[in-house]
Design an enzyme around this catalytic site. Structure first.
Site, PDB file in Angstrom:
ATOM      1  N   TYR A 146      19.233  91.409  43.856  1.00  0.00           N
ATOM      2  CA  TYR A 146      19.447  90.821  42.535  1.00  0.00           C
ATOM      3  C   TYR A 146      18.165  90.133  42.095  1.00  0.00           C
ATOM      4  O   TYR A 146      17.546  89.406  42.878  1.00  0.00           O
ATOM      5  CB  TYR A 146      20.583  89.791  42.594  1.00  0.00           C
ATOM      6  CG  TYR A 146      20.871  89.116  41.268  1.00  0.00           C
ATOM      7  CD1 TYR A 146      21.449  89.820  40.210  1.00  0.00           C
ATOM      8  CD2 TYR A 146      20.564  87.774  41.070  1.00  0.00           C
ATOM      9  CE1 TYR A 146      21.714  89.192  38.995  1.00  0.00           C
ATOM     10  CE2 TYR A 146      20.829  87.146  39.857  1.00  0.00           C
ATOM     11  CZ  TYR A 146      21.396  87.859  38.826  1.00  0.00           C
ATOM     12  OH  TYR A 146      21.658  87.241  37.622  1.00  0.00           O
ATOM     13  N   ASP A 241      10.309  88.847  45.303  1.00  0.00           N
ATOM     14  CA  ASP A 241      11.157  87.921  44.554  1.00  0.00           C
ATOM     15  C   ASP A 241      11.635  86.859  45.542  1.00  0.00           C
ATOM     16  O   ASP A 241      12.581  87.059  46.285  1.00  0.00           O
ATOM     17  CB  ASP A 241      12.336  88.674  43.919  1.00  0.00           C
ATOM     18  CG  ASP A 241      13.229  87.742  43.114  1.00  0.00           C
ATOM     19  OD1 ASP A 241      12.977  86.525  43.116  1.00  0.00           O
ATOM     20  OD2 ASP A 241      14.183  88.253  42.476  1.00  0.00           O
ATOM     21  N   LYS A 269      14.979  78.334  41.697  1.00  0.00           N
ATOM     22  CA  LYS A 269      15.882  77.548  42.548  1.00  0.00           C
ATOM     23  C   LYS A 269      15.224  76.264  43.103  1.00  0.00           C
ATOM     24  O   LYS A 269      15.084  75.309  42.364  1.00  0.00           O
ATOM     25  CB  LYS A 269      16.501  78.437  43.616  1.00  0.00           C
ATOM     26  CG  LYS A 269      17.330  79.544  42.928  1.00  0.00           C
ATOM     27  CD  LYS A 269      18.308  80.309  43.766  1.00  0.00           C
ATOM     28  CE  LYS A 269      19.227  81.114  42.868  1.00  0.00           C
ATOM     29  NZ  LYS A 269      19.040  82.546  42.899  1.00  0.00           N
TER      30      LYS A 269
END
Ligand SMILES: *Cc1c(COP(=O)(O)O)cnc(C)c1O
Length: 432
Positions: A146, A241, A269
């Site tokens: 994702y 990522d 995050k």
């Protein structure tokens, strides 16, 4: 033992009148496990509190950011200190340079970095830059990885997607989908096949160097190194990522842990300390293609926001100055994982537990989980029962099999014991 959720249930009814599905992000809705989401009021250290006054040990930690635990004094003080300055200028500040310098000092491959407001913005921008820099259109991503909700990344997992480029989400155009090629995770040969079939057309390969978004799946021995070599040989931009893994698996992320240098890195995050922040960075030569240094346009009204930078800078500085946190996280997570495996043995079950550092997942399958296909062999029904049995025992897990758990530094030894006691009962109840 039974916790009541009547206030949360009433709020969820109300929320559905004004918010699609009652939530502002679909992963929060508890659809995959059945039941209704909890509405939270506050959090401190290792614990969450909901509208009905229940307390939960938190294994999600805002999907990663709260690595220091909730309401960490150093981060909160930094925000309080920044408040009198301004909520926003839309103009450069000294703090943005400090943030950029700190990121560059912590993340091995990053030489220049641009701040954005989310992980999604970071990945969308990174592939635009990779395309602008290489003059090529296509990207390769991996099934089950994702990368936020940008159109290019919402491509169906499964072999049909490789050839057809079928969008996973309505609203993604065929044109966009055709430029995203997919391969199974941990499958270097499949990547080589895609490159051979699309000579000098691949701008970037983007992946989670450790996958958290199909449950926790580690890279196989040699996988990251193999991708590095392929990208170097073919002039493809390798993008890690690290929105989840950055500042979590080591202070320099997965690239530090595995010793592999990508060309570009996306971050999110933890980088905001709980505020909405993302970043993308990489080799200076590539990042100099970004406007106004270069021709690839990317912008943000609130990018580098002073309050968000203060929170993020405080969190990253704390991690940078307290490397012992990573040893603590490893030790506690080892304890949780070993204890879970012992519980499984005691109950007489043969399930798979994957772990890297402070991320781990329990899959209800007896197969090794190495990619999306094997992750999908897990019994979602058993997972749903297990999830609710844990929730009833005051443990807040990710409400989906296809998410990793995140351990925070606020989880001390005694709390790990509490978790494991609940885990044993919940496993017995869920599989009875
Ligand atoms: C969470 C996540 C994103 C998206 O970040 P948002 O801040 O939710 O937009 C991208 N990539 C990975 C690996 C993620 O885990």
């Amino acid at each position: 033992m039974s916790l009541t959720h009547t206030t949360s249930q009433a709020l969820f009814q109300r929320a559905q009148q004004s918010i699609p599905g009652g939530v502002n992000s679909p992963v929060r809705a508890f659809r995959a496990v059945g039941g209704q989401p909890l509405f939270l009021t506050s959090a401190k250290g290792a614990f969450l509190f909901d509208e009905d006054g229940n307390r939960y040990l938190d294994l999600i930690n805002s999907w990663g950011p709260m690595i220091l635990g909730h309401a960490h004094e150093v981060v909160e003080q930094a925000v309080r200190d920044a408040l009198p300055g301004s909520l926003s200028f839309g103009a450069p500040t000294r703090r943005e340079i400090e943030m950029a310098e700190l990121i560059i000092s912590m993340v091995p491959s990053v030489e220049k970095v641009r701040m954005v407001n989310s992980g999604t913005e970071a990945t969308m921008s990174a592939i635009r830059v990779a395309r602008g820099y290489t003059g090529r259109d296509k990207i390769i991503k991996f099934e089950g990885c994702y990368h936020g909700h940008g159109d290019s990344f919402l491509i169906a997992a499964g072999s049909g997607a490789v050839t057809l480029g079928v969008p996973d989400s309505p609203g993604v155009t065929k044109g966009v989908a055709n430029d995203t090629l997919t391969a199974p995770y941990n499958d270097l040969a499949a990547v080589q096949t895609l490159i051979d079939a699309n000579p000098t057309q691949i701008a970037a390969i983007i992946l989670e160097p450790v996958v958290g978004n199909m449950g926790l799946v580690p890279p196989a021995e040699g996988f990251l190194q193999g991708l590095r070599e392929l990208c170097t040989k073919e002039g493809i931009v390798l993008i890690f990522d690290e929105v989840m893994t950055g500042f979590r698996l080591a202070k320099g992320g997965a690239q530090e842990l595995y010793g592999i240098m990508p060309d570009m890195t996306t971050l999110g995050k933890i980088i905001g300390g709980g505020m909405p922040v993302g970043a993308y960075g990489g080799k200076a030569e590539i990042m100099n293609a970004v406007a106004p240094a270069g021709p690839v346009y990317q912008a943000g009204t609130l990018s580098g926001n002073p309050i968000a930078m203060s929170a993020g800078l405080a969190a990253l500085t704390y991690l940078n100055e307290h490397p012992e946190i990573y040893a603590h996280l490893q030790q506690i997570t080892d304890k949780l994982v070993n204890g879970t495996r012992q519980n499984l043995q005691q109950v007489g079950l043969n399930y798979t537990v994957n772990q890297v550092g402070s991320m781990f997942s329990l899959f209800f399958t007896d197969e090794p989980v190495t990619d999306f296909t094997s992750a999908k062999t897990s019994s979602l029904q058993t997972f749903g029962r297990y999830f609710h049995e844990m929730l009833q025992r005051g443990i807040y897990l990710a409400p989906s099999q296809f998410e990793t758990l995140f351990v925070s530094a606020a989880i001390a030894n005694e709390l790990a014991d509490e978790y494991l006691a609940a885990n044993l009962e919940a496993l017995q109840a869920a599989t009875a």
